[in-house]
Design a protein around this motif. Sequence first.
Motif, short mmCIF file in Angstrom:
data_model
loop_
_atom_site.label_atom_id
_atom_site.label_comp_id
_atom_site.label_asym_id
_atom_site.label_seq_id
_atom_site.Cartn_x
_atom_site.Cartn_y
_atom_site.Cartn_z
N ARG A 70 0.82 -1.21 0.00
CA ARG A 70 0.00 0.00 0.00
C ARG A 70 0.86 1.27 0.00
NH1 ARG A 70 -2.50 3.74 3.48
NH2 ARG A 70 -1.17 3.18 5.22
N LEU A 71 2.00 1.20 0.65
CA LEU A 71 2.85 2.39 0.79
C LEU A 71 3.74 2.64 -0.43
CD1 LEU A 71 3.97 1.81 4.50
CD2 LEU A 71 2.15 3.34 3.69
N ILE A 72 3.84 1.64 -1.29
CA ILE A 72 4.76 1.77 -2.43
C ILE A 72 4.04 1.59 -3.76
CG2 ILE A 72 6.85 1.15 -1.13
CD1 ILE A 72 6.59 -1.71 -2.18
N GLY A 73 2.73 1.66 -3.71
CA GLY A 73 1.97 1.60 -4.96
C GLY A 73 2.06 0.27 -5.67
N ALA A 74 2.20 -0.78 -4.89
CA ALA A 74 2.28 -2.12 -5.48
C ALA A 74 0.90 -2.77 -5.45
CB ALA A 74 3.28 -2.98 -4.72
N GLU A 75 0.66 -3.65 -6.40
CA GLU A 75 -0.59 -4.40 -6.41
C GLU A 75 -0.61 -5.35 -5.20
OE1 GLU A 75 1.72 -4.33 -8.74
OE2 GLU A 75 0.86 -3.54 -10.60
N PRO A 76 -1.76 -5.47 -4.52
CA PRO A 76 -1.83 -6.41 -3.38
C PRO A 76 -1.44 -7.82 -3.84
CG PRO A 76 -3.86 -5.11 -3.56
CD PRO A 76 -3.04 -4.80 -4.79
#
Lengths: 397, 397
Positions: A70-76
């Motif tokens: 969530r903090l690095i803009g990654a897909e869950p």
Amino acid sequence: MTDFAQTKKLFHLPEGVIYLDGNSLGPLPKAAPARMQTALQDEWGEMLITGWNKAGWMEQPARVGDRIARLIGAEPGHVVMGDTLSIKVYQALASALEMNPNRKVILSDSGNFPSDLYMAEGLIKSLNAGHELRVVAPEDIAANITDDIAVTLLTEVDYRTGRLHDMTALTALAHDKGALTVWDLAHTAGATPVDLSGAQADFAVGCTYKYLNGGPGAPAFIYVAPRHADAARPALSGWLGHDAPFAFELGYRPGPGIERMRVGTPPVLALSALEAALDIWDMTTMREVRARSVELTRLFIDEVEKRCPDLCLATPRDPARRGSQVSFRFEHGYAAMQALIARGVIGDFRAPDIMRFGFTPLYIDADDVTRAVDTLAEVMTNRLWDTPEYKTRARVT
Amino acid sequence: MTDFAQTKKLFHLPEGVIYLDGNSLGPLPKAAPARMQTALQDEWGEMLITGWNKAGWMEQPARVGDRIARLIGAEPGHVVMGDTLSIKVYQALASALEMNPNRKVILSDSGNFPSDLYMAEGLIKSLNAGHELRVVAPEDIAANITDDIAVTLLTEVDYRTGRLHDMTALTALAHDKGALTVWDLAHTAGATPVDLSGAQADFAVGCTYKYLNGGPGAPAFIYVAPRHADAARPALSGWLGHDAPFAFELGYRPGPGIERMRVGTPPVLALSALEAALDIWDMTTMREVRARSVELTRLFIDEVEKRCPDLCLATPRDPARRGSQVSFRFEHGYAAMQALIARGVIGDFRAPDIMRFGFTPLYIDADDVTRAVDTLAEVMTNRLWDTPEYKTRARVT
């Protein structure tokens, strides 16, 4: 809206200390000791081996990875925890090189953290297949992304100067030239907003003991873009990356997606401390943290430049081009930092002449910045660094 | 002489549980929570970044390594902590292969823990230089140490059967044939006496969460024989293995001896829990632990064979040929183990049919063994395993 006065209260900050080194080791979240006691006594102590299932230890690397995603803009579902940042660099780089087998050049810059370069060097020697590590100045990276580059290995924020690479532009350029990208987020995660997904980054790695406040030696994370996750071959192919770890087959079959980047038994206790730290991150957004960080770094730069003319700004003046740290060059920087630390303002020093200060809005506010500058101005104006006890060369992490 | 009644009191053992799975995850030392609080609050909390020097975190991997060296017959200063066992296997194997460049075969056995084989497989694929992983039956190892073997990769104690390899004889044979040796001590360290130095072992690796009681995911260790320590090239060449980590040079120069096997930032919190566990090991010797372990395993085998005729001993009957665990084969072993666990006797199951019991004299005594057999006999005699709830297949660590 985040109440930063409230988040500040959630950290243990020693009396009389202004801590501007959270970019190296974040402070203790007050909730961490209790969380650790739970992990030790209620989980390990009472559940013993059954903790792997009952306490969810086995899924902990993915569960914690999702909170960092969530903090690095990654897909869950595409970030997993484990090992150290150096190990994760090796994994990402080895996978990326295999995915681009007709090219032999790893492009990096001289502002990359040396361990990343060392790991690349070690990998190249092991591969013994004519790879080259090409290291250029940070500002020359774009011009050097040529069509012989297999993979770029870049740390987004320069550990010394705080200079921020343009991840989106450089990734697009790399892809345009047929290269893959490995981004090191050591000084980014928790410091500036990242959009791994939007930037179409291929691989990313990072540590959690800096801005994320996971504790000394807290585990690393790795991200593999969904489009690569089922194709990347983990060079470090350990049992917990196996498709069926508990079948104890003699041959390796990689697990699905990011799971294959797991290697050995996860560091449960360290991950538990990190979980307590991430609870605080759940109370804010990177956008708000970034806005506050820009205010604090701007204030610091302005005040220091006004009051300490001997210090030379090493960090980009344009906030869009810097991370969440500010560095000044000073010939006697090591001694000056010792003098500062002795007066309760903790920053750190990086050879040859960098005084480095990290700004971490979760627990540093404008009043801290002002007081830190007061102390720094006192040290500089009165040449308090010019004493033999501060001039011995020492090791600073 | 060790007072084992006293050492038993130093562990937290849940009420009503007989814990025969310390070969998988040792129990919580009662001193660990306080030691962890010190690491969290007095060190991390109060010292912040200065803990690397003031609390001795930077030297912790070597300091803890020395305490383990004593238990495995290693020369002081030649064991260092970090990472996971799988990573350390990779490091040792990569170094050993490079030291024997004209040979291409890694010899292992089918009783090796699969992760070791997986790591070897991954390394071989990365090297892409025609290496072969040759896996034979454990009893055929000696006959297969031929003059094309580069390195043997053996776990001294078989994780399933408890069978103990003869390290001294196999190492001598390997050397005689021009091969190097990598020994995995996962089920040896804290279980049986080892004499790495006397056996002239080349490399050894191990974990600390089993017999050593370091906690879930506790760090691994690696040993490199003094005669190789300054020659081995660490494939995983991280900054803390650099000769001058804090000079931040762009090129890698390996540190002296075992220091070069360090990779990234050490897991301080996990190592602190392990330190508390090692305090208990300072109260005894491996010779005494071994003598007690042989008594306990013999008692268990004798009683089970008398009272549970359906169970078939999978562990060597000769105590000199087994480690500190006893395994029985039983077609419905998984269900039987579930029935046992439900009744407070915790062992574990390894596919396809192995019921596994670890005997750990620091906190298991003859009375525990007798009571465990009583419960096992009750489960077997009354077919208590034959209920649907125990027959579901599940993951057991």
